[in-house]
Design a protein around this motif. Sequence first.
Motif, PDB file in Angstrom:
ATOM      1  N   ARG A  26      -6.919   6.643   3.161  1.00 35.17           N
ATOM      2  CA  ARG A  26      -5.595   7.260   3.075  1.00 35.17           C
ATOM      3  C   ARG A  26      -4.676   6.531   2.096  1.00 35.17           C
ATOM      4  O   ARG A  26      -3.620   7.029   1.725  1.00 35.17           O
ATOM      5  N   ILE A  27      -5.066   5.337   1.673  1.00 36.71           N
ATOM      6  CA  ILE A  27      -4.251   4.587   0.709  1.00 36.71           C
ATOM      7  C   ILE A  27      -4.303   5.324  -0.627  1.00 36.71           C
ATOM      8  O   ILE A  27      -5.373   5.561  -1.178  1.00 36.71           O
ATOM      9  N   ASP A  28      -3.127   5.677  -1.145  1.00 34.52           N
ATOM     10  CA  ASP A  28      -3.048   6.385  -2.417  1.00 34.52           C
ATOM     11  C   ASP A  28      -3.008   5.407  -3.593  1.00 34.52           C
ATOM     12  O   ASP A  28      -3.493   5.713  -4.670  1.00 34.52           O
TER      13      ASP A  28
ATOM     14  N   LYS B 276      -4.122   3.736   9.647  1.00 37.70           N
ATOM     15  CA  LYS B 276      -4.914   4.859   9.137  1.00 37.70           C
ATOM     16  C   LYS B 276      -6.103   4.288   8.344  1.00 37.70           C
ATOM     17  O   LYS B 276      -6.066   3.153   7.865  1.00 37.70           O
TER      18      LYS B 276
ATOM     19  N   TRP C  43       1.216   3.437   9.221  1.00 39.58           N
ATOM     20  CA  TRP C  43       0.320   3.883   8.150  1.00 39.58           C
ATOM     21  C   TRP C  43      -0.838   2.897   8.014  1.00 39.58           C
ATOM     22  O   TRP C  43      -1.960   3.284   7.677  1.00 39.58           O
TER      23      TRP C  43
ATOM     24  N   HIS D 218       0.856  -1.183   0.000  1.00 41.30           N
ATOM     25  CA  HIS D 218       0.000   0.000   0.000  1.00 41.30           C
ATOM     26  C   HIS D 218       0.893   1.234   0.000  1.00 41.30           C
ATOM     27  O   HIS D 218       1.913   1.277   0.693  1.00 41.30           O
ATOM     28  N   CYS D 219       0.490   2.238  -0.767  1.00 41.93           N
ATOM     29  CA  CYS D 219       1.249   3.489  -0.877  1.00 41.93           C
ATOM     30  C   CYS D 219       0.481   4.615  -0.204  1.00 41.93           C
ATOM     31  O   CYS D 219      -0.745   4.711  -0.330  1.00 41.93           O
ATOM     32  N   TYR D 220       1.231   5.457   0.496  1.00 38.24           N
ATOM     33  CA  TYR D 220       0.669   6.588   1.219  1.00 38.24           C
ATOM     34  C   TYR D 220       1.508   7.824   0.922  1.00 38.24           C
ATOM     35  O   TYR D 220       2.712   7.723   0.697  1.00 38.24           O
ATOM     36  N   ARG D 221       0.865   8.994   0.992  1.00 34.99           N
ATOM     37  CA  ARG D 221       1.623  10.232   0.804  1.00 34.99           C
ATOM     38  C   ARG D 221       1.028  11.333   1.661  1.00 34.99           C
ATOM     39  O   ARG D 221      -0.147  11.296   2.030  1.00 34.99           O
ATOM     40  N   TRP D 222       1.871  12.267   1.972  1.00 37.06           N
ATOM     41  CA  TRP D 222       1.461  13.461   2.718  1.00 37.06           C
ATOM     42  C   TRP D 222       2.381  14.595   2.315  1.00 37.06           C
ATOM     43  O   TRP D 222       3.592  14.410   2.203  1.00 37.06           O
TER      44      TRP D 222
END
Length: 135
Positions: free
Chosen positions: A48-50, A44, A41, A4-8
């Motif tokens: 929120r998963i991008d 979350k 992550w 899974h990819c996340y970003r902020w």
Amino acid sequence: MHLHCYRWTGRGADRARESERRPPHPAFPASPLPPMRTCDWLLKPRTRIDASPATVAEAVAWLTRRYRSAAESFLHPDGEARIGLDLRLHLAEEHLAGGVDVQWGIWLRGGDFITAAVICCSPNRHAPHPCPAAS
């Protein structure tokens, strides 16, 4: 294992609000801030998963896009050039293939900060968190 990819991206100074970046703080799930531990992550909400790439190569491509989209705003482009995207990608591919999470954090001009993370899920080597996409 899957990914899974996340970003902020946000004010770098906001990362000092460490309590809401740590579970079980009540604000943790809703906080837009990246967690203190990369594996968290997964705690979350699934919104929120991008991205959920099917392969390590797709995850590395996602990291490449995140990096390139921010490159014009890097606070220290010369420092980033010394590291180089190729080395970052090589290490990311190696780590992800071995089941190790990858998170990049880079300062941007104007006091902003970008985080891009690829998290190994089911299982995660660092925590027994459930898959957020399964809930």
